[in-house]
Design a protein around this motif. Sequence first.
Motif, PDB file in Angstrom:
ATOM      1  N   LYS A  99      -1.266  -0.902  -4.104  1.00 26.79           N
ATOM      2  CA  LYS A  99      -2.540  -0.190  -4.070  1.00 26.79           C
ATOM      3  C   LYS A  99      -2.304   1.221  -3.530  1.00 26.79           C
ATOM      4  O   LYS A  99      -1.537   1.409  -2.586  1.00 26.79           O
ATOM      5  N   ILE A 100      -2.976   2.199  -4.117  1.00 26.30           N
ATOM      6  CA  ILE A 100      -2.849   3.596  -3.696  1.00 26.30           C
ATOM      7  C   ILE A 100      -3.913   3.909  -2.650  1.00 26.30           C
ATOM      8  O   ILE A 100      -5.101   3.647  -2.855  1.00 26.30           O
ATOM      9  N   ALA A 101      -3.474   4.474  -1.533  1.00 29.00           N
ATOM     10  CA  ALA A 101      -4.385   4.824  -0.440  1.00 29.00           C
ATOM     11  C   ALA A 101      -4.495   6.341  -0.299  1.00 29.00           C
ATOM     12  O   ALA A 101      -3.510   7.065  -0.441  1.00 29.00           O
ATOM     13  N   ALA A 102      -5.715   6.790  -0.027  1.00 32.61           N
ATOM     14  CA  ALA A 102      -5.964   8.209   0.276  1.00 32.61           C
ATOM     15  C   ALA A 102      -6.257   8.333   1.765  1.00 32.61           C
ATOM     16  O   ALA A 102      -6.925   7.478   2.348  1.00 32.61           O
ATOM     17  N   PHE A 103      -5.771   9.414   2.362  1.00 33.83           N
ATOM     18  CA  PHE A 103      -5.872   9.599   3.812  1.00 33.83           C
ATOM     19  C   PHE A 103      -6.809  10.752   4.138  1.00 33.83           C
ATOM     20  O   PHE A 103      -6.851  11.757   3.421  1.00 33.83           O
ATOM     21  N   GLY A 104      -7.563  10.599   5.231  1.00 36.68           N
ATOM     22  CA  GLY A 104      -8.443  11.674   5.680  1.00 36.68           C
ATOM     23  C   GLY A 104      -8.899  11.429   7.100  1.00 36.68           C
ATOM     24  O   GLY A 104      -8.314  10.613   7.825  1.00 36.68           O
ATOM     25  N   SER A 105      -9.963  12.116   7.499  1.00 37.94           N
ATOM     26  CA  SER A 105     -10.436  12.001   8.879  1.00 37.94           C
ATOM     27  C   SER A 105     -11.910  11.594   8.902  1.00 37.94           C
ATOM     28  O   SER A 105     -12.591  11.593   7.867  1.00 37.94           O
ATOM     29  N   THR A 106     -12.388  11.280  10.084  1.00 39.59           N
ATOM     30  CA  THR A 106     -13.816  10.999  10.249  1.00 39.59           C
ATOM     31  C   THR A 106     -14.612  12.272   9.927  1.00 39.59           C
ATOM     32  O   THR A 106     -14.057  13.368   9.875  1.00 39.59           O
ATOM     33  N   ARG A 107     -15.925  12.116   9.741  1.00 37.40           N
ATOM     34  CA  ARG A 107     -16.766  13.276   9.430  1.00 37.40           C
ATOM     35  C   ARG A 107     -16.750  14.273  10.582  1.00 37.40           C
ATOM     36  O   ARG A 107     -16.415  13.930  11.729  1.00 37.40           O
ATOM     37  N   ARG A 108     -17.148  15.484  10.270  1.00 35.29           N
ATOM     38  CA  ARG A 108     -17.278  16.496  11.321  1.00 35.29           C
ATOM     39  C   ARG A 108     -18.551  16.232  12.132  1.00 35.29           C
ATOM     40  O   ARG A 108     -19.489  15.589  11.637  1.00 35.29           O
ATOM     41  N   VAL A 127      -9.121   3.635   1.168  1.00 35.14           N
ATOM     42  CA  VAL A 127      -9.303   4.865   1.940  1.00 35.14           C
ATOM     43  C   VAL A 127      -8.921   4.574   3.391  1.00 35.14           C
ATOM     44  O   VAL A 127      -9.370   3.582   3.966  1.00 35.14           O
ATOM     45  N   THR A 128      -8.076   5.431   3.942  1.00 32.01           N
ATOM     46  CA  THR A 128      -7.687   5.327   5.353  1.00 32.01           C
ATOM     47  C   THR A 128      -8.119   6.606   6.051  1.00 32.01           C
ATOM     48  O   THR A 128      -7.750   7.699   5.597  1.00 32.01           O
ATOM     49  N   ILE A 129      -8.890   6.467   7.118  1.00 24.44           N
ATOM     50  CA  ILE A 129      -9.238   7.662   7.894  1.00 24.44           C
ATOM     51  C   ILE A 129      -8.840   7.445   9.353  1.00 24.44           C
ATOM     52  O   ILE A 129      -8.736   6.324   9.831  1.00 24.44           O
ATOM     53  N   PHE A 130      -8.581   8.559  10.025  1.00 23.49           N
ATOM     54  CA  PHE A 130      -8.244   8.469  11.443  1.00 23.49           C
ATOM     55  C   PHE A 130      -9.386   9.031  12.275  1.00 23.49           C
ATOM     56  O   PHE A 130     -10.187   9.849  11.815  1.00 23.49           O
ATOM     57  N   TYR A 180       0.851  -1.202   0.000  1.00 27.51           N
ATOM     58  CA  TYR A 180       0.000   0.000   0.000  1.00 27.51           C
ATOM     59  C   TYR A 180       0.883   1.247   0.000  1.00 27.51           C
ATOM     60  O   TYR A 180       1.859   1.332   0.744  1.00 27.51           O
ATOM     61  N   ILE A 181       0.511   2.220  -0.837  1.00 28.15           N
ATOM     62  CA  ILE A 181       1.235   3.493  -0.906  1.00 28.15           C
ATOM     63  C   ILE A 181       0.248   4.605  -0.600  1.00 28.15           C
ATOM     64  O   ILE A 181      -0.683   4.852  -1.376  1.00 28.15           O
ATOM     65  N   GLU A 182       0.446   5.257   0.542  1.00 32.80           N
ATOM     66  CA  GLU A 182      -0.445   6.361   0.924  1.00 32.80           C
ATOM     67  C   GLU A 182       0.018   7.626   0.214  1.00 32.80           C
ATOM     68  O   GLU A 182       1.101   8.150   0.480  1.00 32.80           O
ATOM     69  N   GLY A 183      -0.819   8.102  -0.723  1.00 38.40           N
ATOM     70  CA  GLY A 183      -0.405   9.211  -1.571  1.00 38.40           C
ATOM     71  C   GLY A 183      -0.568  10.590  -0.969  1.00 38.40           C
ATOM     72  O   GLY A 183       0.062  11.547  -1.416  1.00 38.40           O
ATOM     73  N   GLY A 184      -1.418  10.712   0.052  1.00 42.30           N
ATOM     74  CA  GLY A 184      -1.634  12.020   0.659  1.00 42.30           C
ATOM     75  C   GLY A 184      -3.073  12.183   1.109  1.00 42.30           C
ATOM     76  O   GLY A 184      -3.862  11.229   1.134  1.00 42.30           O
ATOM     77  N   TRP A 185      -3.393  13.417   1.472  1.00 43.40           N
ATOM     78  CA  TRP A 185      -4.728  13.780   1.965  1.00 43.40           C
ATOM     79  C   TRP A 185      -5.373  14.654   0.895  1.00 43.40           C
ATOM     80  O   TRP A 185      -5.120  15.858   0.834  1.00 43.40           O
TER      81      TRP A 185
END
Length: 528
Positions: free
Chosen positions: A69-78, A100-103, A41-46
């Motif tokens: 596989k390309i991963a996109a990073f972000g956060s949980t909803r507001r 998709v990876t979220i924290f 997995y390659i995390e490409g950014g946010w």
Amino acid sequence: MSLVKIYDTTLRDGTQAEDISFLVEDKVRIAHKLDEFGVHYIEGGWPGSNPKDVAFFKDIKKEKLSQAKIAAFGSTRRAKITPDKDQNIITLIQAQPDVVTIFGKTWDFHVREALRISLDENLELIFDSLEYLKAHAPEVFYDAEHFFDGYKANPEYAIKTLKAAEEAKVDCIILCDTNGGTMPFDLADIIKDVKKHIKTPLGIHAHNDSECAVANSLMAVSLGIVQVQGTINGFGERCGNANLCSIIPAMQLKMHKESVPGEKLKKLRELSRYVYELANFSPSKHQPYVGNSAFAHKGGVHVSAIQRHPETYEHLRPELVGNSTRVLVSDLSGRANILAKAEEFQINLDSKDPVTLEILDNIKEMENRGYQFEGAEASFELLMKRALGTHKKFFSVIGFRVIDEKRHEDQKMISEATIMVKVGGKVEHTAAEGNGPVNALDNAIRKALEKFYPRLKEVKLLDYKVRVLPAGQGTASAIRVLIESGDKQSRWGTVGVSDNIIDASYQALIDCIEFKLHKDEESEASRK
């Protein structure tokens, strides 16, 4: 071997390091290199955070990767907004990544002070966000931010946050040591407890603030963690992330856990240096496994022992990770060092040969004057050839002069060097300007000699280091100059020492040119 998947976040978390900034083109090139190496997995950014990351996800779609596989990073909803209306969640889906990876928040302190919502509301954020993403993305990972600190503060609530992710049917839950302060023994106890409550596959994401990121990652793997997140060379915010250049070989060669294909491991050093190069950083020579000094031996006893059995002072064969054994020459050297170095340069020396002792005495006397050959192996090879009488003099310098001049107060300094050289029976007298006196001298030497030896045009000066030696004489102290040069085939280091910086630089420059001429002549002879 059991498989542990590698999740590389050099292009996202790695770029949060001080002084690191990759262009979009750099990120694409690194992604290809990671893919070739076998990273899963390659995390490409946010994609929701800046235009550069948006551009990366757009450009990477045009590229053909072999398996990563390309991963996109972000956060949980507001809070107080549904996932389908949350711009961060929408942008993640629009980027169309493979993963998709979220924290989300697992530490009750962060929930109350950062999000300023109730603990139950935070559980809803985690579940809603992940459930929605699972319906719109091929694979979804959950980064449990500050998990270990959260567990220490409130273990019951920290586990509840993981259960919320598990109920959303995420593919992997990653336990994050975000502040990097967890000790390996504490981490082990916590993971053992987590596994009693959570059945979803687990990953580890460790930071290096207490110098434990690699140890924590390996401890997690020993406890059944199936995904390791980290960066090449340990790049990352503050003290960095877990260093994949240490984790991967340790897992495969010492723990017998498969991660990348075995034959790819030999490309590890090449990958490490490639990322250093694009980050515009000098590689750390003392970095385990891949650094120049990782398998370098200086003490005579060590060298003598590794020549018989490398395992005496090497924890693994350096070739397994694309590195090599190096013998350093210094005033600590014994005959074994000299003989090993001679063999490396394909020079025939005998341990009983008086020349061996002469070289050893010369080294110790020169190092007493301030010379250092560890980073100047080309100068050392020339020294051996002079002692053996096999040194060929391609040219001689009759004399040179360097002038620094400031013609007007508001103008830059002007540097000019004049030099007279003799090649065979011909004398060449020429001059050149430069950006400073050393550059002017370098330009003048090359200008004079390139007429006779055109291949000198291939040589580039790659690094120039000046060290004032601790002689306690202030501005009259001795100066050591180390120069690293290279051509299309290789790189080499040369050294000069004097109480005059121009003279020290001159010595190193002349050795650089002589080494190139010797190298080319030997290469030509071997082809015939």
